[in-house]
Design a protein around this motif. Structure first.
Motif, PDB file in Angstrom:
ATOM      1  N   UNK A   1       1.375  -1.404  -0.001  1.00 26.66           N
ATOM      2  CA  UNK A   1      -0.008   0.144  -0.112  1.00 26.66           C
ATOM      3  C   UNK A   1       0.933   0.931  -0.439  1.00 26.66           C
ATOM      4  N   UNK A   2       0.466   2.567  -0.996  1.00 31.72           N
ATOM      5  CA  UNK A   2       0.833   3.643  -0.839  1.00 31.72           C
ATOM      6  C   UNK A   2      -0.089   4.549  -0.846  1.00 31.72           C
ATOM      7  N   UNK A   3       0.257   5.866   0.251  1.00 26.32           N
ATOM      8  CA  UNK A   3      -0.985   6.820   0.669  1.00 26.32           C
ATOM      9  C   UNK A   3      -0.597   7.689  -0.638  1.00 26.32           C
ATOM     10  N   UNK A   4      -1.297   8.829  -0.616  1.00 24.63           N
ATOM     11  CA  UNK A   4      -1.165  10.276  -0.905  1.00 24.63           C
ATOM     12  C   UNK A   4      -2.095  10.697  -0.038  1.00 24.63           C
ATOM     13  N   UNK A   5      -1.880  12.581  -0.648  1.00 21.40           N
ATOM     14  CA  UNK A   5      -3.033  13.661  -0.300  1.00 21.40           C
ATOM     15  C   UNK A   5      -4.090  13.033  -1.024  1.00 21.40           C
ATOM     16  N   UNK A   6      -5.239  12.941   0.111  1.00 17.78           N
ATOM     17  CA  UNK A   6      -6.710  13.411  -0.803  1.00 17.78           C
ATOM     18  C   UNK A   6      -6.249  13.651  -2.597  1.00 17.78           C
ATOM     19  N   UNK A   7      -6.624  13.146  -3.563  1.00 17.51           N
ATOM     20  CA  UNK A   7      -7.126  13.509  -4.727  1.00 17.51           C
ATOM     21  C   UNK A   7      -5.479  14.109  -5.203  1.00 17.51           C
ATOM     22  N   UNK A   8      -4.581  14.046  -4.645  1.00 17.34           N
ATOM     23  CA  UNK A   8      -3.412  14.732  -4.884  1.00 17.34           C
ATOM     24  C   UNK A   8      -2.459  13.877  -5.927  1.00 17.34           C
ATOM     25  N   UNK A   9      -1.668  14.628  -6.046  1.00 17.74           N
ATOM     26  CA  UNK A   9      -0.411  13.909  -7.127  1.00 17.74           C
ATOM     27  C   UNK A   9       0.642  13.331  -6.530  1.00 17.74           C
ATOM     28  N   UNK A  10       0.649  11.881  -7.216  1.00 18.70           N
ATOM     29  CA  UNK A  10       1.457  10.414  -7.369  1.00 18.70           C
ATOM     30  C   UNK A  10       2.825  10.203  -7.988  1.00 18.70           C
ATOM     31  N   UNK A  11       3.250  11.114  -8.387  1.00 14.84           N
ATOM     32  CA  UNK A  11       4.806  11.221  -9.006  1.00 14.84           C
ATOM     33  C   UNK A  11       5.657  10.791  -7.953  1.00 14.84           C
ATOM     34  N   UNK A  12       4.927  11.096  -6.861  1.00 17.05           N
ATOM     35  CA  UNK A  12       6.295  10.813  -5.501  1.00 17.05           C
ATOM     36  C   UNK A  12       6.160   9.249  -5.296  1.00 17.05           C
ATOM     37  N   UNK A  13       4.569   9.407  -5.483  1.00 15.05           N
ATOM     38  CA  UNK A  13       5.030   7.876  -4.524  1.00 15.05           C
ATOM     39  C   UNK A  13       5.342   6.912  -5.911  1.00 15.05           C
TER      40      UNK A  13
END
Lengths: 351, 351
Positions: free
Chosen positions: B101-113
């Motif tokens: 699992x990987x989480x990102x901010x709600x609706x945020x950019x996933x490039x970092x993830x």
């Protein structure tokens, strides 16, 4: 259409193509590290051309660290454990680690899951709401993989555990019911093999008996730790009208307390707390909402997660595993509407 | 106290010690494979003594398969996406795979993830409720890692997607409101960059305008796709009494519809559906319960998970990635209590 590649470039190749140092390449792929945006884009472009990405798994074979932590989930139907999973995902990710999830049947055996876990190079194992044999704990510990039981303990096990003061929490709910004048009780229990359910029920009954309540004034229902289970148990118990509905019902977790509350309102047109009081345990987000406003014992998830990570000590892989630690953190009674408050003055501040 | 080990035994060593074949050792560590219990225990015992476990990660360096699928979660506060995660965990585990699992901010950019994801040897990536740049999709595809967007599409992206017929679902809720006599409307929108929220809102508004409703009879609130966001938006919008409460409110997901419903009852003492109708979207478990009984559009999670796994085709790693597929599955209107049913005949069968 892309064909899946076979070749493996190294960071040296990428650095050469992008005209940067190898350390810049490493930083480009380390979340949060500083690097000029222009340089990062150039490196990513070079990496793309060469089919390169840093492979922390290949690295793990050298360092023996994968930065993966296994979380075994025994009851995904209880929102509490999803909220716990969420807390672990966020906390571990913030320190550059990821959660690999494993599910087992509610309250079920995890030995099979541990065999699966061991096929991956994980740095630690966290187990919630499930059973685990002593043999499997040893198998992990012998491999240098620490195991922490979250909100559970296994008598005689080498696994460490972090849990809420469950029996004490059960006592707190009993005390609240007694203060509000209740004299007859039911409790809805969960996983019969789980120490969490057992301890909460024991604390609840002990406190009532100390107050002079007879054992026959405390009935027991099985709700299987889920909403529907508690809902059905309440309907089954009281629908023929021969069993009197008690003054107060303790759901040993919030999701069962909510199931019981809805059953009482929907099927028996009863009002909470006027006709029957309800107490819960966990303080899940759902229990705080308007239709429920459940008086409950809050488990301090943040603190429990901290304690779990302290036992795993992922940053010090060479520190020996210290088996059999048992960390108990206190819960806190949160007053809302489902049990009349002592001076009738409503909800706990900040609840 | 155990010291974390350094040595690595092979399956040959274990087979020799246990007096079995190497294939029996392999089967002992393959969940679900047949092996006499006595033999399995003997092998596990030998494995313990030798600190041996099969390492599917070491194997993945040869086969290029890790049996790990990354799931990137953009909104863990919406129970729908936790229910989706749960479905993927169960389905993938049943076929011998695990979810990282990987989480990102709600609706945020996933490039970092995605950069994080690429540090692990994953077989595929599933992304929910988050943004992703075209560059990152290419980075994955070039590495042979298929990417599927769950309930979202990114215009111009090579990523494939599986989504519900969101605009059509918005139309269905509008039709239900109109049939029940509503003439003034509000909708509570979520992530403004998300296609899911946009499409549902568009379908809703289009249908109303086709029926002759003016754009000024449809107000818009921002609920940030979470319970509290919708609750606060409703209180803020109507508390001064100058804005008239509309006949019908569409929460573009269930959790916001629930937040709105609770705000209307708690702060304005309104009854649903007598004073105001509420429609939702998703059909999460919570929306079915007694206090809500929400009329909503059910997303067929099982079917959407099937379609996602079909696109990932994890069993055929050498099949080329087919970019840009867009699979749309229909939702289904579920009648409960929050919108009066056409003939007043109550809930959808099986709802």
């Amino acid at each position: 259409m892309n064909i899946r590649p076979r070749t493996r470039a190294t960071s040296f190749d990428v650095a050469a193509l992008a005209g940067v140092s190898q350390s810049a390449v490493s930083r480009a792929f380390t979340p949060g590290s500083s690097l000029a945006e222009e340089k990062r884009l150039r490196i990513i472009e070079a990496a793309r051309k060469l089919n390169y990405v840093p492979n922390s798994i290949a690295r793990s074979l050298t360092t023996q660290r994968s930065n993966i932590v296994a979380v075994i989930l025994g009851n995904t139907a209880n929102p509490f454990y999803l909220q716990v999973l969420e807390a672990f995902m966020h906390r571990l990710q913030a320190e550059g680690r990821q959660v690999l999830t494993f599910t087992v049947e509610n309250g079920g055996e995890s030995d099979e899951a541990i065999l699966r876990v061991l096929r991956y190079q994980v740095d630690g194992v966290i187990l919630t709401s499930a059973q685990l044999s002593t043999r499997m704990v040893s198998l992990c510990h012998d491999r240098g993989i620490p195991v922490v039981l979250f909100n559970r303990y296994i008598p005689g096990s080498d696994a460490s555990g972090v849990r809420c003061a469950n029996a004490e929490g059960g006592r707190q709910i009993a005390t609240a019911f007694l203060a509000a004048g209740a004299r007859s009780f039911a409790m809805i229990k969960g996983d019969p093999k789980g120490t969490t359910s057992q301890d909460r029920a024991r604390g609840f009954v002990d406190r009532l008996m100390e107050a002079g309540i007879g054992r026959d004034a405390i009935s027991e229902l099985e709700g299987h730790s889920v909403y529907d289970g508690a809902h059905e148990a309440v309907v089954r118990e009281f629908r023929d009208g021969r069993t009197k509905i008690p003054d107060a019902i303790f759901g040993i977790n919030d999701i069962m307390a909510m199931g019981a509350m809805d059953a009482l309102r929907q099927r028996f047109s009863l009002k909470v707390p006027d006709d029957v009081m309800i107490g819960g345990f966990d303080d899940i987000a759902e229990a705080r909402r308007f239709p429920y406003r459940l008086t409950t014992v809050r488990q301090p998830i943040g603190q429990m997660v901290d304690e779990t990570l302290a036992i795993l000590h992922l940053d010090e892989p060479h520190r020996p595993i210290e088996p059999g630690r048992d960390v108990v953190v206190p819960g806190r009674l949160i007053w809302r509407r489902s049990i009349p408050a002592p001076r009738g003055d409503g909800e706990t501040k900040g609840a």
